[in-house]
Scaffold this motif. Structure first.
Motif, mmCIF file in Angstrom:
data_model
loop_
_atom_site.group_PDB
_atom_site.id
_atom_site.type_symbol
_atom_site.label_atom_id
_atom_site.label_comp_id
_atom_site.label_asym_id
_atom_site.label_seq_id
_atom_site.Cartn_x
_atom_site.Cartn_y
_atom_site.Cartn_z
ATOM 1 N N VAL A 100 0.833 -1.208 0.000
ATOM 2 C CA VAL A 100 0.000 0.000 0.000
ATOM 3 C C VAL A 100 0.867 1.258 0.000
ATOM 4 O O VAL A 100 0.518 2.266 -0.621
ATOM 5 C CB VAL A 100 -0.940 0.000 1.220
ATOM 6 C CG1 VAL A 100 -1.705 1.315 1.309
ATOM 7 C CG2 VAL A 100 -1.911 -1.165 1.147
ATOM 8 N N THR A 101 2.015 1.200 0.677
ATOM 9 C CA THR A 101 2.872 2.385 0.806
ATOM 10 C C THR A 101 3.346 2.875 -0.561
ATOM 11 O O THR A 101 3.985 2.141 -1.303
ATOM 12 C CB THR A 101 4.096 2.068 1.685
ATOM 13 O OG1 THR A 101 3.651 1.624 2.966
ATOM 14 C CG2 THR A 101 4.968 3.301 1.852
ATOM 15 N N GLY A 102 3.011 4.089 -0.878
ATOM 16 C CA GLY A 102 3.429 4.682 -2.149
ATOM 17 C C GLY A 102 2.661 4.197 -3.356
ATOM 18 O O GLY A 102 3.034 4.512 -4.497
ATOM 19 N N LEU A 103 1.570 3.428 -3.135
ATOM 20 C CA LEU A 103 0.834 2.884 -4.282
ATOM 21 C C LEU A 103 0.291 3.981 -5.185
ATOM 22 O O LEU A 103 0.211 3.801 -6.410
ATOM 23 C CB LEU A 103 -0.314 1.994 -3.785
ATOM 24 C CG LEU A 103 -1.167 1.346 -4.880
ATOM 25 C CD1 LEU A 103 -0.329 0.392 -5.730
ATOM 26 C CD2 LEU A 103 -2.374 0.610 -4.282
ATOM 27 N N ALA A 104 -0.060 5.124 -4.617
ATOM 28 C CA ALA A 104 -0.609 6.210 -5.438
ATOM 29 C C ALA A 104 0.363 6.652 -6.521
ATOM 30 O O ALA A 104 -0.054 7.137 -7.575
ATOM 31 C CB ALA A 104 -0.975 7.403 -4.551
ATOM 32 N N SER A 105 1.657 6.485 -6.271
ATOM 33 C CA SER A 105 2.654 6.877 -7.277
ATOM 34 C C SER A 105 2.823 5.813 -8.359
ATOM 35 O O SER A 105 3.402 6.080 -9.411
ATOM 36 C CB SER A 105 4.005 7.134 -6.600
ATOM 37 O OG SER A 105 4.537 5.925 -6.078
ATOM 38 N N ARG A 106 2.293 4.601 -8.094
ATOM 39 C CA ARG A 106 2.531 3.491 -9.012
ATOM 40 C C ARG A 106 1.264 2.962 -9.688
ATOM 41 O O ARG A 106 1.348 2.151 -10.610
ATOM 42 C CB ARG A 106 3.190 2.327 -8.253
ATOM 43 C CG ARG A 106 4.423 2.703 -7.460
ATOM 44 C CD ARG A 106 5.114 1.457 -6.888
ATOM 45 N NE ARG A 106 4.231 0.628 -6.094
ATOM 46 C CZ ARG A 106 4.036 0.737 -4.776
ATOM 47 N NH1 ARG A 106 4.649 1.701 -4.104
ATOM 48 N NH2 ARG A 106 3.226 -0.083 -4.132
#
Length: 631
Positions: A487-493
């Motif tokens: 989940v960590t940093g998923l918005a960037s990926r």
């Protein structure tokens, strides 16, 4: 009194007037200097043998309000803290967009929702399908851009921390030198008052970066103490350094353990050793404290909120939860659910169930976690009411064994008899049954296997619409390792599945037998976004561990945008209020120490008259001496 005495008096008067004129000119020259305090001169009589022998400089003093200055030091720290936070949070707000505005994140999600509504009414319409792909792509790209911007702001905070540390270190070094000069300066040394101006200017500069308490010794040298009572300056100043990082990302975190810390920290190097000032809690207010809070709390919270939106989208669209009610005759466990594992649980997938025994109901999440280094915790899910256990292996029989052991332990703890529940491998899934005849009654309220769809056409409504661009096969499964969470940093990926973009028919066709006009999958997607209520992990000010946010992905997105907007508005209000306090205190300080040019001009006229009078006395005495010589 002799003529010689008269001459000496006049000469001392000229000397005093000369010093006073020099001081007055210095006041005028520094009238616009905010670090300068007005100087006044005091005259003292020279007495020799009981006779007046002229005038001398008794003292040179600064017009200075110590009480107001102490208050100003504190409030400047608070103002720097508030204004720094307001600047950064305002930038976040501008990036997110005002709630409901054309480019705001909630508006982008609303447009995606509208495209899904259009598709569910016209599933066979190619334009409707293309609209969903387009709106989904814009949404994914918006999350990418926002995530990148948040991390850029964190990088800016990191870089500014380095600059602020250097400025603070330089100011402390200069202040230590001023302290040494004050120790050496005599009580009546005219340079002392100038040194005091330098001292206070440096203390004011330092207070903008770190909140300090100032104390002064008999020589007017200053000692500074920061948060936790740390001695920032005494006889010597420590050397401050910052080991900044050149690349900050969503996984970059501060830790008191140097081996786990992946962002910079401020170190104080003293004769007694090295101290991590951030870990020691030295920075309570001031610009450095604000930058630390932004880098390690506020901005990561904004990132976490974006990641929750991204994870919610990927999981809601790509997770299949299937179970079938079972009711069997005969003795023993005979009611419950069959759960389908489909192609199997991926690392990060989970089996969930709700059981009742002896009047006690409990939710369970059995999560597959392959990394043995992960410590399991109930906080791994957002649901505040469930218990979380690890699943290992890859077979249904292995999962059944793990679940049975955990359920039996719980059932025993609530007084249910052994065998109240039975979990067995059945076909491609698990069978979860309860024995209604058990003491106190046993019941399976719900049980399902939540598996990630592996392809676009596996026969279920779920599909990997959104993917993790860096994950194996691009699938989002919620995988957790000892070092990170998917989940960590998923918005960037997050991205729209390239295969779906290439073949939009899969928005409707669950397999080769699906008709073009079948609305099953479009209905599932629209409901997953707009209607299905889910728990979201606490992030920022949205929810807590005991009371997490519960609602649809669409409502959570709206809450995220409005929360960040409110945070920015609150920060700006606090900054404005703190700036007003500083302005008021500065006005009070200026009233005591600022130079009034009109007053100084009046003083100059008086000094000019005194100088002329003393010069006239000397001229008369000279004439009298000349007359004596002629006689």
């Amino acid at each position: 009194m002799s003529l010689s005495s008269a001459l000496g008096n006049a000469l001392s008067g000229l000397r005093f007037t000369s010093v006073a004129t020099s001081l007055t000119s210095s006041n005028v020259a520094n009238a616009s200097n905010p670090d300068y305090a007005k100087k006044t001169i005091t005259a003292g009589a020279v007495v020799v043998g009981g006779q007046s022998a002229g005038v001398q400089v008794a003292s040179v003093t600064r017009e200075y309000d110590m009480f107001v200055s102490r208050q100003l030091i504190t409030e400047k720290s608070n103002s720097a803290y508030a204004s720094t936070r307001a600047d950064f949070l305002t930038m976040i707000d501008q990036l997110m967009g005002a709630p409901g505005s054309a480019n705001a994140l909630d508006t982008v999600v609303n447009k995606f929702s509208s495209s899904l509504q259009t598709l569910r009414t016209s599933p066979d319409n190619e334009s409707a399908r293309a609209g969903v792909i387009s709106a989904g792509t814009v949404l994914a790209q918006s999350l990418n851009t926002l995530s990148t911007s948040v991390q850029s702001l964190r990088q800016s905070a990191e870089d500014q921390l380095g600059q602020a540390t250097q400025t603070l270190n330089d100011a402390l070094g200069q202040l230590a030198q001023v302290n040494q000069k004050l120790q050496a300066a005599g009580e009546d040394d005219g340079t002392r008052v100038a040194l005091l101006d330098q001292r206070d200017a440096l203390v004011n500069t330092i207070s903008e970066y770190v909140g300090v308490t100032a104390t002064y010794d008999k020589n007017d040298a200053v000692q500074l103490y920061a948060g936790g009572g740390f001695t920032l300056l005494s006889q010597n100043a420590p050397t401050l350094t910052f080991d900044g990082r050149q690349q900050i990302n969503a996984g970059s975190v501060f830790s008191t353990d140097p081996n786990e810390r992946t962002v910079g920290t401020v170190m104080a190097h003293t004769a007694g050793g090295n101290v991590d000032l951030i870990a020691a809690g030295v920075f309570k207010t001031g610009k450095i404290a604000a930058l630390i809070e932004l880098r390690d709390a506020s901005l990561p919270a904004a990132q976490a909120e974006l990641d929750q939106v991204a994870a919610g989208l990927a999981e809601a669209f790509g997770t299949s939860s299937q179970s079938t009610a079972v009711s069997l005759g005969g003795a023993g466990p005979n009611t419950g659910f069959d759960t389908s594992l489909g192609t199997g649980l991926a690392d990060g997938n989970a089996i969930t169930m709700s059981l009742t025994a002896n009047g006690v109901t409990q939710k369970f999440t059995f999560k597959r976690v392959d990394d043995a280094g992960v410590t399991m915790s109930d906080a791994m899910t957002a649901d505040p009411n469930d218990k979380v256990f690890r699943l290992t292996g890859t077979s249904a029989a292995g999962y059944a064994s793990d679940i049975q052991a955990a359920v039996d332990a719980w059932a025993s703890s609530v007084g249910a008899p052994a065998g109240a529940f039975s979990i067995t491998a059945s076909g491609s899934g698990l069978e979860v049954l309860a024995d209604p005849a058990a003491t106190g009654g046993a019941k399976v309220n719900a049980a399902s296997a939540n598996t990630t769809a592996q392809s676009l056409a596996d026969g279920t409504a779920a599909l990997p619409f959104f993917v993790d661009s860096t994950a194996v096969a691009g699938l989002f499964t919620g995988k957790v390792t000892a070092s990170s969470s998917q989940v960590t940093g998923l918005a960037s990926r997050i991205a729209v599945n390239a295969s779906l973009s290439a073949d939009p028919t899969k928005l409707v066709k669950m397999d080769s037998t699906t008709l073009d006009g079948d609305a099953t999958r479009p209905n599932f997607l629209a409901s997953a976004l707009n209607d299905t209520s889910r728990y979201f992990l606490p992030a920022g000010k949205i929810g807590t561990t005991s009371s997490p946010y519960q609602g649809s992905i669409l409502s959570y997105t709206r809450t995220t945008v409005s929360t960040l907007s409110n945070d920015a508005a609150t920060a700006k209000t606090l900054a404005a209020g703190q700036a007003a306090v500083v302005t008021q205190l500065q006005a009070r300080a200026d009233a005591a120490s600022a130079v009034n040019v009109d007053d100084e001009m009046a003083t100059l006229i008086a000094l000019q008259n005194a100088y002329g009078a003393n010069a006239r006395v000397m001229s008369v005495v000279k004439e009298m001496f000349d007359m004596l010589r002629q006689m």
